[in-house]
Design an enzyme around this catalytic site. Sequence first.
Site, PDB file in Angstrom:
ATOM      1  N   SER A 132      49.652 -34.206  -9.424  1.00 19.63           N
ATOM      2  CA  SER A 132      49.917 -35.170 -10.493  1.00 19.63           C
ATOM      3  C   SER A 132      48.830 -35.030 -11.542  1.00 19.63           C
ATOM      4  CB  SER A 132      49.908 -36.603  -9.938  1.00 19.63           C
ATOM      5  OG  SER A 132      49.915 -37.558 -10.988  1.00 19.63           O
ATOM      6  N   TYR A 145      45.157 -43.269  -5.428  1.00 20.83           N
ATOM      7  CA  TYR A 145      46.243 -42.337  -5.716  1.00 20.83           C
ATOM      8  C   TYR A 145      45.722 -41.137  -6.502  1.00 20.83           C
ATOM      9  CZ  TYR A 145      50.419 -40.244  -7.686  1.00 20.83           C
ATOM     10  OH  TYR A 145      51.389 -39.346  -8.060  1.00 20.83           O
TER      11      TYR A 145
END
Length: 247
Positions: A132, A145
């Site tokens: 990501s 995250y």
Amino acid sequence: MNILVTGASSGFGKSICQRLVAEGHYVVGFARRAEKLEVLKEQLGELFTPIVCDVADFASIDKAFSEVPEGSIDVLVNNAGLALGLEGMQNLAVSDWTTMINTNINGLVYFTQKVLPTMIAQNSGLIINMGSIAGTYPYPGGNIYGATKAFVKQFSLNLRTDLLGTQVRVTNIEPGLCGDTEFSNVRFKGNDDKAAKVYENVKYIMPEDIASTVSFLVSQPTHVNYNRIEMMPVSQASAPLAVHRQK
């Protein structure tokens, strides 16, 4: 090719399976939700094998691999992952950050280690990790995250270094804002209205765009390795550094 895809029941994983089967590949899809896998099986037919697996549980992964049909493993797509919450670290529930670490890091690494002996023995293979842009660009509430995705980025680069001298390739795909998935619904724990706000008035990346990128990587010559592919919608860019000004 024989391709293994984690997180296959929805979002990126579902689109990846659909795209690869349409191109004639044999795909084994791993996911926790058996009912969604069965729906996908009915749609995709004999080129798709569903296997129920919780990537955050090593015993579940071991059991799942015992069900994988024998033969070569040409590609592993480590797609399964999630974000939970958007609170500051000081307010993040312990259960949330442990689930993110167990899924995004431990599960990905364990799946990778399970396929490596076969790929090294056959001196071929491709591992595609789903990272990501959160692993590069921090944002408020992205704490754990983002850190897990930074791990995926560095793990991918180090893994490729470990595999130097073999023909096994490793790529990290790093998407930006993507919609039409359950990602934000999971992050906000079923608050669909809050999740919808994330994508309001934005032309975002679609799961089909991620599937197209995976298809591109699978189709590349075996002497070419793409280390990282960072992709964003045109409506997104890396933000300027934040500055807090005292009053």
